[in-house]
Write an enzyme that holds these catalytic residues in place. Structure first.
Site, PDB file in Angstrom:
ATOM      1  N   ARG A 188      22.098 -29.393  -2.889  1.00 29.89           N
ATOM      2  CA  ARG A 188      22.265 -29.100  -1.453  1.00 29.89           C
ATOM      3  C   ARG A 188      22.046 -30.353  -0.616  1.00 29.89           C
ATOM      4  O   ARG A 188      22.554 -30.471   0.495  1.00 29.89           O
ATOM      5  CB  ARG A 188      21.252 -28.039  -1.001  1.00 29.89           C
ATOM      6  CG  ARG A 188      21.477 -26.656  -1.594  1.00 29.89           C
ATOM      7  CD  ARG A 188      20.633 -25.629  -0.830  1.00 29.89           C
ATOM      8  NE  ARG A 188      20.477 -24.390  -1.565  1.00 29.89           N
ATOM      9  CZ  ARG A 188      21.342 -23.375  -1.547  1.00 29.89           C
ATOM     10  NH1 ARG A 188      22.444 -23.473  -0.849  1.00 29.89           N
ATOM     11  NH2 ARG A 188      21.111 -22.284  -2.237  1.00 29.89           N
ATOM     12  N   LYS A 196      38.627 -21.655   0.475  1.00 22.68           N
ATOM     13  CA  LYS A 196      39.315 -21.726  -0.835  1.00 22.68           C
ATOM     14  C   LYS A 196      40.249 -20.529  -0.919  1.00 22.68           C
ATOM     15  O   LYS A 196      39.952 -19.547  -1.601  1.00 22.68           O
ATOM     16  CB  LYS A 196      38.273 -21.608  -1.964  1.00 22.68           C
ATOM     17  CG  LYS A 196      37.716 -22.901  -2.482  1.00 22.68           C
ATOM     18  CD  LYS A 196      37.077 -22.720  -3.860  1.00 22.68           C
ATOM     19  CE  LYS A 196      35.622 -22.382  -3.772  1.00 22.68           C
ATOM     20  NZ  LYS A 196      34.922 -22.379  -5.081  1.00 22.68           N
ATOM     21  N   ASP A 226      25.250 -25.301  -3.142  1.00 27.56           N
ATOM     22  CA  ASP A 226      24.472 -25.569  -4.351  1.00 27.56           C
ATOM     23  C   ASP A 226      25.152 -25.109  -5.629  1.00 27.56           C
ATOM     24  O   ASP A 226      26.070 -24.286  -5.615  1.00 27.56           O
ATOM     25  CB  ASP A 226      23.136 -24.838  -4.270  1.00 27.56           C
ATOM     26  CG  ASP A 226      23.295 -23.336  -4.537  1.00 27.56           C
ATOM     27  OD1 ASP A 226      24.111 -22.698  -3.848  1.00 27.56           O
ATOM     28  OD2 ASP A 226      22.623 -22.812  -5.449  1.00 27.56           O
ATOM     29  N   PHE A 229      34.955 -25.731  -7.816  1.00 30.17           N
ATOM     30  CA  PHE A 229      33.592 -25.407  -7.415  1.00 30.17           C
ATOM     31  C   PHE A 229      33.016 -26.692  -6.827  1.00 30.17           C
ATOM     32  O   PHE A 229      33.144 -27.760  -7.401  1.00 30.17           O
ATOM     33  CB  PHE A 229      32.742 -24.922  -8.602  1.00 30.17           C
ATOM     34  CG  PHE A 229      31.457 -24.307  -8.142  1.00 30.17           C
ATOM     35  CD1 PHE A 229      31.433 -22.983  -7.690  1.00 30.17           C
ATOM     36  CD2 PHE A 229      30.280 -25.042  -8.114  1.00 30.17           C
ATOM     37  CE1 PHE A 229      30.248 -22.420  -7.221  1.00 30.17           C
ATOM     38  CE2 PHE A 229      29.098 -24.481  -7.652  1.00 30.17           C
ATOM     39  CZ  PHE A 229      29.086 -23.166  -7.204  1.00 30.17           C
ATOM     40  N   VAL A 230      32.450 -26.570  -5.640  1.00 29.51           N
ATOM     41  CA  VAL A 230      31.959 -27.765  -4.946  1.00 29.51           C
ATOM     42  C   VAL A 230      30.473 -27.638  -4.642  1.00 29.51           C
ATOM     43  O   VAL A 230      29.937 -26.533  -4.521  1.00 29.51           O
ATOM     44  CB  VAL A 230      32.739 -28.028  -3.634  1.00 29.51           C
ATOM     45  CG1 VAL A 230      34.176 -28.404  -3.917  1.00 29.51           C
ATOM     46  CG2 VAL A 230      32.680 -26.815  -2.692  1.00 29.51           C
ATOM     47  N   LYS A 282      21.704 -19.662   2.172  1.00 32.53           N
ATOM     48  CA  LYS A 282      21.220 -20.956   2.597  1.00 32.53           C
ATOM     49  C   LYS A 282      22.363 -21.967   2.687  1.00 32.53           C
ATOM     50  O   LYS A 282      22.167 -23.077   3.128  1.00 32.53           O
ATOM     51  CB  LYS A 282      20.212 -21.518   1.569  1.00 32.53           C
ATOM     52  CG  LYS A 282      19.089 -20.609   1.185  1.00 32.53           C
ATOM     53  CD  LYS A 282      18.100 -21.373   0.262  1.00 32.53           C
ATOM     54  CE  LYS A 282      16.956 -20.479  -0.112  1.00 32.53           C
ATOM     55  NZ  LYS A 282      17.205 -19.787  -1.410  1.00 32.53           N
ATOM     56  N   GLY A 283      23.563 -21.570   2.252  1.00 36.74           N
ATOM     57  CA  GLY A 283      24.649 -22.534   2.075  1.00 36.74           C
ATOM     58  C   GLY A 283      25.184 -23.185   3.332  1.00 36.74           C
ATOM     59  O   GLY A 283      25.947 -24.132   3.251  1.00 36.74           O
ATOM     60  N   ASP A 332      29.482 -21.605   5.255  1.00 39.25           N
ATOM     61  CA  ASP A 332      29.743 -22.810   4.460  1.00 39.25           C
ATOM     62  C   ASP A 332      31.122 -22.782   3.814  1.00 39.25           C
ATOM     63  O   ASP A 332      31.888 -23.726   3.912  1.00 39.25           O
ATOM     64  CB  ASP A 332      28.655 -23.017   3.385  1.00 39.25           C
ATOM     65  CG  ASP A 332      28.447 -21.791   2.492  1.00 39.25           C
ATOM     66  OD1 ASP A 332      29.020 -20.727   2.774  1.00 39.25           O
ATOM     67  OD2 ASP A 332      27.698 -21.908   1.498  1.00 39.25           O
ATOM     68  N   ASP A 363      35.198 -18.008  -0.239  1.00 40.12           N
ATOM     69  CA  ASP A 363      35.716 -18.100  -1.600  1.00 40.12           C
ATOM     70  C   ASP A 363      36.462 -16.787  -1.873  1.00 40.12           C
ATOM     71  O   ASP A 363      37.598 -16.618  -1.426  1.00 40.12           O
ATOM     72  CB  ASP A 363      34.503 -18.335  -2.513  1.00 40.12           C
ATOM     73  CG  ASP A 363      34.868 -18.589  -3.962  1.00 40.12           C
ATOM     74  OD1 ASP A 363      35.897 -19.207  -4.220  1.00 40.12           O
ATOM     75  OD2 ASP A 363      34.103 -18.172  -4.851  1.00 40.12           O
TER      76      ASP A 363
HETATM   77  P1  IMP Z   1      32.423 -15.289  -1.595  1.00 38.79           P
HETATM   78  O1  IMP Z   1      31.706 -13.987  -1.375  1.00 38.79           O
HETATM   79  O2  IMP Z   1      33.023 -15.354  -2.965  1.00 38.79           O
HETATM   80  O3  IMP Z   1      33.444 -15.606  -0.517  1.00 38.79           O
HETATM   81  O4  IMP Z   1      31.352 -16.462  -1.579  1.00 38.79           O
HETATM   82  C1  IMP Z   1      30.104 -16.287  -1.067  1.00 38.79           C
HETATM   83  C2  IMP Z   1      29.238 -17.499  -1.091  1.00 38.79           C
HETATM   84  O5  IMP Z   1      29.286 -18.088  -2.375  1.00 38.79           O
HETATM   85  C3  IMP Z   1      29.597 -18.628  -0.153  1.00 38.79           C
HETATM   86  O6  IMP Z   1      29.185 -18.401   1.164  1.00 38.79           O
HETATM   87  C4  IMP Z   1      28.838 -19.763  -0.808  1.00 38.79           C
HETATM   88  O7  IMP Z   1      27.490 -19.765  -0.392  1.00 38.79           O
HETATM   89  C5  IMP Z   1      28.989 -19.457  -2.281  1.00 38.79           C
HETATM   90  N1  IMP Z   1      30.105 -20.226  -2.858  1.00 38.79           N
HETATM   91  C6  IMP Z   1      31.407 -19.896  -2.982  1.00 38.79           C
HETATM   92  N2  IMP Z   1      32.121 -20.893  -3.526  1.00 38.79           N
HETATM   93  C7  IMP Z   1      31.231 -21.900  -3.734  1.00 38.79           C
HETATM   94  C8  IMP Z   1      31.362 -23.246  -4.247  1.00 38.79           C
HETATM   95  O8  IMP Z   1      32.443 -23.767  -4.623  1.00 38.79           O
HETATM   96  N3  IMP Z   1      30.204 -23.974  -4.300  1.00 38.79           N
HETATM   97  C9  IMP Z   1      28.995 -23.482  -3.916  1.00 38.79           C
HETATM   98  N4  IMP Z   1      28.834 -22.257  -3.402  1.00 38.79           N
HETATM   99  C10 IMP Z   1      29.951 -21.476  -3.322  1.00 38.79           C
HETATM  100 MG    MG Z   2      27.374 -18.878   2.114  1.00 42.87          MG
END
Ligand code: IMP
Ligand code: MG
Length: 179
Positions: A169, A135, A163, A156-157, A46-47, A104, A107
């Site tokens: 959100r 990031k 969220d 963390f944002v 949902k991000g 969104d 990470d």
């Molecule tokens: P990843 O698989 O670690 O790249 O992150 C997957 C998902 O985690 C992203 O698409 C976001 O929805 C969520 N996410 C990662 N970092 C943050 C953050 O700082 N705040 C909120 N959601 C995050």
């Molecule tokens: Mg996401």
């Protein structure tokens, strides 16, 4: 969601005005580069729903939207795990479209790299990633966005559809957050 912990919003990191300007620029770029092509904007719920809503209104082309939901944060609210599950799939046959993934934040890169593997296997006409936030310090999987609107430090944002534990959100800006 088994508790109501909302944590603390520390400070605004990216303002509404900064978001709007960067999204307008990205929308114009897509409008120029994809003119005459069948475009499908794919958002991972949902991000990215607010980013998608604002970005698509800055794209002056006929385009379609589709949604998919991928879960990667089982067991933790601030750290993704290696396993990615597709909990809701796309409705379109993407082999007929130039697909733009509207994300969104990248990470660790785990979620998106899994999603990309799946989508490439369906032979889209082309596939690009547009992410609102990046990031890079946190990356564990090699993955680069084609377009990244803001590069942020290892914070963390929340806000603008990102969220913590399902909360924040609805903030209209991106904020630094403390659990
Ligand atoms: P990843 O698989 O670690 O790249 O992150 C997957 C998902 O985690 C992203 O698409 C976001 O929805 C969520 N996410 C990662 N970092 C943050 C953050 O700082 N705040 C909120 N959601 C995050
Ligand atoms: Mg996401």
């Amino acid at each position: 969601m088994d508790n109501n912990n909302q944590g603390t919003v520390k400070r605004v990191l990216i303002s509404e005005d900064e978001l709007r300007k960067a999204i307008e620029t990205a929308g114009k770029q897509i409008t120029q580069e994809y003119a005459g092509k069948p475009v499908l904007l794919v958002s991972i719920l949902k991000g990215a729903f607010i980013f998608l809503g604002d970005l698509c209104r800055c794209i002056d082309l006929p385009c379609r939207l589709d949604f998919m939901e991928a879960k990667s944060y089982s067991g933790s609210t601030t750290e993704s795990c290696g396993q990615v599950t597709i909990t809701m799939d796309l409705k379109h046959d993407i082999s007929k479209y130039h697909v733009i993934i509207v994300e969104d934040i990248i990470d660790t890169g785990r979620t998106l790299s899994e999603v990309i593997k799946i989508l490439k296997g369906r032979n889209p006409l082309s596939l690009r990633i547009v992410t609102l936030l990046d990031k890079p310090a946190r990356r564990v999987v090699k993955l680069d966005a084609d377009v990244s609107l803001f590069t942020i430090p290892d914070y963390f944002v929340v806000g603008y559809s990102l969220d913590y534990n399902g909360y924040h959100r609805n903030l209209p800006y991106i904020a630094e957050f403390e659990a």
